[in-house]
Motif scaffolding. Structure first.
Motif, PDB file in Angstrom:
ATOM      1  N   GLY A 170      34.487 -21.516 -50.952  1.00 33.97           N
ATOM      2  CA  GLY A 170      33.391 -21.044 -51.509  1.00 33.97           C
ATOM      3  C   GLY A 170      32.268 -21.631 -50.866  1.00 33.97           C
ATOM      4  O   GLY A 170      31.069 -21.734 -51.607  1.00 33.97           O
ATOM      5  N   GLY A 171      32.030 -21.688 -49.496  1.00 32.88           N
ATOM      6  CA  GLY A 171      30.979 -22.335 -48.844  1.00 32.88           C
ATOM      7  C   GLY A 171      29.799 -21.362 -48.986  1.00 32.88           C
ATOM      8  O   GLY A 171      28.916 -21.673 -49.160  1.00 32.88           O
ATOM      9  N   GLY A 172      30.125 -19.970 -48.672  1.00 32.94           N
ATOM     10  CA  GLY A 172      28.852 -19.221 -48.829  1.00 32.94           C
ATOM     11  C   GLY A 172      28.322 -18.921 -50.192  1.00 32.94           C
ATOM     12  O   GLY A 172      27.059 -18.812 -50.407  1.00 32.94           O
ATOM     13  N   SER A 173      29.187 -19.104 -51.189  1.00 37.31           N
ATOM     14  CA  SER A 173      28.795 -19.093 -52.547  1.00 37.31           C
ATOM     15  C   SER A 173      27.709 -20.017 -52.925  1.00 37.31           C
ATOM     16  O   SER A 173      26.749 -20.192 -53.551  1.00 37.31           O
ATOM     17  N   SER A 174      28.202 -21.366 -52.444  1.00 34.74           N
ATOM     18  CA  SER A 174      27.256 -22.640 -52.475  1.00 34.74           C
ATOM     19  C   SER A 174      26.184 -22.558 -51.848  1.00 34.74           C
ATOM     20  O   SER A 174      24.966 -22.862 -52.271  1.00 34.74           O
ATOM     21  N   ASN A 175      26.129 -22.070 -50.766  1.00 40.17           N
ATOM     22  CA  ASN A 175      24.855 -21.756 -49.964  1.00 40.17           C
ATOM     23  C   ASN A 175      23.980 -21.098 -50.811  1.00 40.17           C
ATOM     24  O   ASN A 175      22.778 -21.243 -50.768  1.00 40.17           O
ATOM     25  N   HIS A 207      17.378 -23.619 -42.049  1.00 40.88           N
ATOM     26  CA  HIS A 207      18.214 -23.990 -41.044  1.00 40.88           C
ATOM     27  C   HIS A 207      19.741 -24.335 -41.849  1.00 40.88           C
ATOM     28  O   HIS A 207      19.608 -25.482 -42.530  1.00 40.88           O
ATOM     29  N   LEU A 208      20.704 -23.634 -41.482  1.00 40.73           N
ATOM     30  CA  LEU A 208      21.990 -24.015 -42.095  1.00 40.73           C
ATOM     31  C   LEU A 208      22.932 -24.904 -41.215  1.00 40.73           C
ATOM     32  O   LEU A 208      23.142 -24.297 -40.306  1.00 40.73           O
ATOM     33  N   ASP A 209      23.316 -26.126 -41.294  1.00 37.68           N
ATOM     34  CA  ASP A 209      24.002 -27.099 -40.619  1.00 37.68           C
ATOM     35  C   ASP A 209      25.392 -26.850 -41.226  1.00 37.68           C
ATOM     36  O   ASP A 209      25.772 -27.655 -42.524  1.00 37.68           O
ATOM     37  N   LYS A 210      26.175 -26.248 -40.690  1.00 37.51           N
ATOM     38  CA  LYS A 210      27.442 -25.842 -41.238  1.00 37.51           C
ATOM     39  C   LYS A 210      28.776 -26.506 -41.095  1.00 37.51           C
ATOM     40  O   LYS A 210      28.962 -26.439 -39.801  1.00 37.51           O
ATOM     41  N   LYS A 211      29.393 -26.939 -42.038  1.00 34.29           N
ATOM     42  CA  LYS A 211      30.389 -27.818 -41.810  1.00 34.29           C
ATOM     43  C   LYS A 211      31.610 -27.194 -42.513  1.00 34.29           C
ATOM     44  O   LYS A 211      32.766 -27.362 -42.136  1.00 34.29           O
ATOM     45  N   ARG A 243       8.618 -28.885 -47.533  1.00 37.95           N
ATOM     46  CA  ARG A 243      10.078 -28.977 -46.937  1.00 37.95           C
ATOM     47  C   ARG A 243      10.954 -29.473 -47.847  1.00 37.95           C
ATOM     48  O   ARG A 243      10.854 -30.479 -48.584  1.00 37.95           O
ATOM     49  N   LEU A 244      12.274 -29.020 -47.583  1.00 35.06           N
ATOM     50  CA  LEU A 244      13.267 -29.635 -48.548  1.00 35.06           C
ATOM     51  C   LEU A 244      14.813 -29.481 -48.040  1.00 35.06           C
ATOM     52  O   LEU A 244      14.937 -28.426 -47.358  1.00 35.06           O
ATOM     53  N   THR A 245      15.307 -30.588 -47.951  1.00 32.69           N
ATOM     54  CA  THR A 245      16.854 -30.749 -47.549  1.00 32.69           C
ATOM     55  C   THR A 245      17.780 -30.845 -48.725  1.00 32.69           C
ATOM     56  O   THR A 245      17.591 -31.864 -49.419  1.00 32.69           O
ATOM     57  N   LEU A 246      18.817 -29.933 -48.849  1.00 38.67           N
ATOM     58  CA  LEU A 246      19.709 -30.016 -49.780  1.00 38.67           C
ATOM     59  C   LEU A 246      21.204 -29.998 -49.254  1.00 38.67           C
ATOM     60  O   LEU A 246      21.394 -29.540 -48.286  1.00 38.67           O
ATOM     61  N   PHE A 247      21.979 -30.851 -49.886  1.00 41.78           N
ATOM     62  CA  PHE A 247      23.382 -30.759 -49.786  1.00 41.78           C
ATOM     63  C   PHE A 247      23.994 -29.568 -50.387  1.00 41.78           C
ATOM     64  O   PHE A 247      23.690 -29.239 -51.575  1.00 41.78           O
ATOM     65  N   SER A 248      24.982 -28.825 -49.685  1.00 46.21           N
ATOM     66  CA  SER A 248      25.588 -27.687 -50.265  1.00 46.21           C
ATOM     67  C   SER A 248      26.934 -27.704 -50.240  1.00 46.21           C
ATOM     68  O   SER A 248      27.730 -27.378 -49.236  1.00 46.21           O
ATOM     69  N   PRO A 249      27.564 -28.357 -51.413  1.00 40.20           N
ATOM     70  CA  PRO A 249      29.008 -28.893 -51.174  1.00 40.20           C
ATOM     71  C   PRO A 249      29.600 -27.538 -51.651  1.00 40.20           C
ATOM     72  O   PRO A 249      29.518 -26.432 -52.201  1.00 40.20           O
ATOM     73  N   CYS A 250      31.272 -27.637 -51.372  1.00 39.76           N
ATOM     74  CA  CYS A 250      32.240 -26.542 -51.486  1.00 39.76           C
ATOM     75  C   CYS A 250      32.953 -26.723 -52.649  1.00 39.76           C
ATOM     76  O   CYS A 250      32.941 -27.884 -53.447  1.00 39.76           O
ATOM     77  N   LYS A 251      33.992 -26.043 -53.102  1.00 38.95           N
ATOM     78  CA  LYS A 251      34.906 -26.511 -54.204  1.00 38.95           C
ATOM     79  C   LYS A 251      36.533 -26.048 -53.881  1.00 38.95           C
ATOM     80  O   LYS A 251      36.545 -25.379 -52.666  1.00 38.95           O
ATOM     81  N   LYS A 284      24.439 -28.616 -44.894  1.00 31.80           N
ATOM     82  CA  LYS A 284      23.169 -29.144 -45.183  1.00 31.80           C
ATOM     83  C   LYS A 284      22.507 -27.787 -44.894  1.00 31.80           C
ATOM     84  O   LYS A 284      22.367 -27.519 -43.984  1.00 31.80           O
ATOM     85  N   ILE A 285      21.359 -27.928 -45.809  1.00 35.82           N
ATOM     86  CA  ILE A 285      20.232 -26.575 -45.599  1.00 35.82           C
ATOM     87  C   ILE A 285      19.060 -27.057 -45.519  1.00 35.82           C
ATOM     88  O   ILE A 285      18.678 -27.649 -46.644  1.00 35.82           O
ATOM     89  N   LYS A 286      18.209 -26.923 -44.609  1.00 34.00           N
ATOM     90  CA  LYS A 286      16.666 -27.304 -44.560  1.00 34.00           C
ATOM     91  C   LYS A 286      15.929 -25.798 -44.834  1.00 34.00           C
ATOM     92  O   LYS A 286      16.259 -25.064 -44.078  1.00 34.00           O
ATOM     93  N   PHE A 287      14.991 -26.290 -45.910  1.00 38.67           N
ATOM     94  CA  PHE A 287      14.232 -25.246 -46.234  1.00 38.67           C
ATOM     95  C   PHE A 287      12.740 -25.578 -45.778  1.00 38.67           C
ATOM     96  O   PHE A 287      12.156 -26.802 -46.078  1.00 38.67           O
TER      97      PHE A 287
END
Length: 405
Positions: free
Chosen positions: A196-201, A184-188, A97-105, A135-138
């Motif tokens: 660029g939220g989708g690109s960051s994801n 699981h995509l926790d979308k903010k 399992r891995l949880t990562l922050f996915s920032p925008c620009k 935040k994305i949980k894999f």
């Protein structure tokens, strides 16, 4: 693959395959006697590593001036040794399992410099990562045929139309790995915002897949591959600040020319700006003619100001969403002395006010803006061989303004 790259996984939230694996992070601040009293038994690989690690003590003899007796001084770099040891254990155990922050620009400036033969436009822009993100949980899936994506907001595609799934498919195609995931995509980050939220994801998904596979690909590989599914995705493999050209996929890492503690506010109305619709309305004879390298130099020397935050996509975006122009004008007028610059990010529809995290009062008072998205943010970067981390000070800052009955 160098162990230092794989040890990145231990900086994020994950659970190892072996539930009995020791958590070395808790050891680093422990008193020394806890380590001396730890005596591994048996002959497992982990115990052998722990036993061998005890041989790396540096002993120095010294005399006590009062008694004349020789004393033994033990010098041991615990943190460094345990980090190396945890690295080896992580590599052996893998992650599940891995949880990562996915920032925008945001685009601090964006110049459109020409029209290409392939129908796209050439641009030159200063991209910078900011602290607002998802935040994305894999989790590794037992399936060897399909990924499963869920999210906390409606309207986000959950199939291969989503850039996360496209990124995972791309990684498997390029590497031959067969890992599939529950995500699981926790979308903010709002969609249709020019952030660029989708690109960051997608970039985050590529990074995650690489961690699960033992880092079989280099960051350069991930960056080059990502351009096949989106022009903005390669940027996120920079260190957070980059001068981007071409369609946006030609990324030149630069030292950030902007103070990282400079605050900003993001305001996005309900209306979205589809990128294609905005670019269709670009008229090159109406774009700025200033050299983008001059803009970059001005920012590097004098910081952010209204005259350098030029976005050639504002006129076509304002044509597509007329209320967006009014929002920018009102924000600039109400924030005189409060914001260093007010401008649109990307193809819209987010308006950025740099210099203060606070929106003007009209955003809360006027019915016209009762459902706009509002968030404070700061500029962030990442360290080499690590993914972006969410700054604690900006956690849970995004909100939607609305009437309370």
């Amino acid at each position: 693959m160098a162990s230092s790259s794989h040890f990145l996984c231990s900086h994020h939230t994950y659970a190892p395959h072996n539930p009995k694996k020791l958590h070395f992070d808790s050891f680093t601040n422990a008193p020394l006697h806890r380590f001396y009293s730890f005596k591994p038994q048996g002959s497992s690989p982990l115990r052998k590593k722990l036993q061998s690690s005890r041989t790396h003590l540096i002993r120095a003899a010294a005399s006590d001036p009062t008694t004349g007796r020789k004393q033994l001084e033990v010098v041991y770099d615990l943190e460094n040794k345990l980090n190396k040891l945890a690295d080896e254990v992580d590599r052996d155990a893998g992650i599940s399992r891995l949880t990562l922050f996915s920032p925008c620009k945001i685009n601090v400036f964006l110049r459109i410099t020409g029209k290409r033969a392939d129908g796209f436009h050439d641009l030159a822009s200063l991209f910078h990562v900011i602290s607002l993100g998802d935040k994305i949980k894999f989790s590794l899936s037992p399936s060897k045929s399909t990924d499963r994506l869920s999210t906390n907001v409606p309207g986000v595609p959950l199939d291969d139309k989503n850039l996360i799934i496209k990124a995972l498919n791309l990684f498997r195609k390029k590497t031959g790995t067969d890992n599939y995931f529950w995500i699981h995509l926790d979308k903010k980050v709002p969609t249709g915002a020019g952030l660029g939220g989708g690109s960051s994801n997608a970039a985050t998904a590529l990074w995650a897949a690489n961690q699960f596979s033992g880092c079989v690909a280099s960051e350069k590989d991930l960056q080059e591959w990502s351009g096949e599914i989106g022009s903005d995705i390669p940027f996120f493999f920079s260190h957070g600040s980059a001068y981007c050209t071409g369609r946006g996929e030609v990324v030149e890492d630069i030292p950030t020319p902007i103070p990282l503690d400079l605050p900003m506010v993001l305001i996005k109305p309900e209306e979205a700006c589809p990128t294609g619709e905005v670019y269709k309305r670009v008229r090159l004879d109406q774009t700025s003619q200033i050299d983008p390298l001059v803009l970059l130099e001005k920012i590097s020397v004098g910081g952010i100001s209204q005259d350098v935050c030029i976005n050639d996509l504002e006129p076509p975006a304002f044509e597509f969403v007329p209320t967006l122009k009014r929002l920018k004008q009102r924000l600039a007028a109400a924030g005189r002395g409060q914001y260093d610059a007010v401008f649109m990010s990307g193809s819209g529809s987010t308006i950025v006010g740099v210099g203060s995290p606070d929106p003007p009062q009209f955003v809360y008072d006027d019915d016209e803006y009762k459902n706009v998205f509002v968030s404070e943010a700061k500029f962030i970067t990442r360290s080499a061989n690590q993914w972006y981390s969410e700054p604690l000070s900006t956690e849970e800052t995004a909100c939607f303004t609305q009437d309370v009955e």
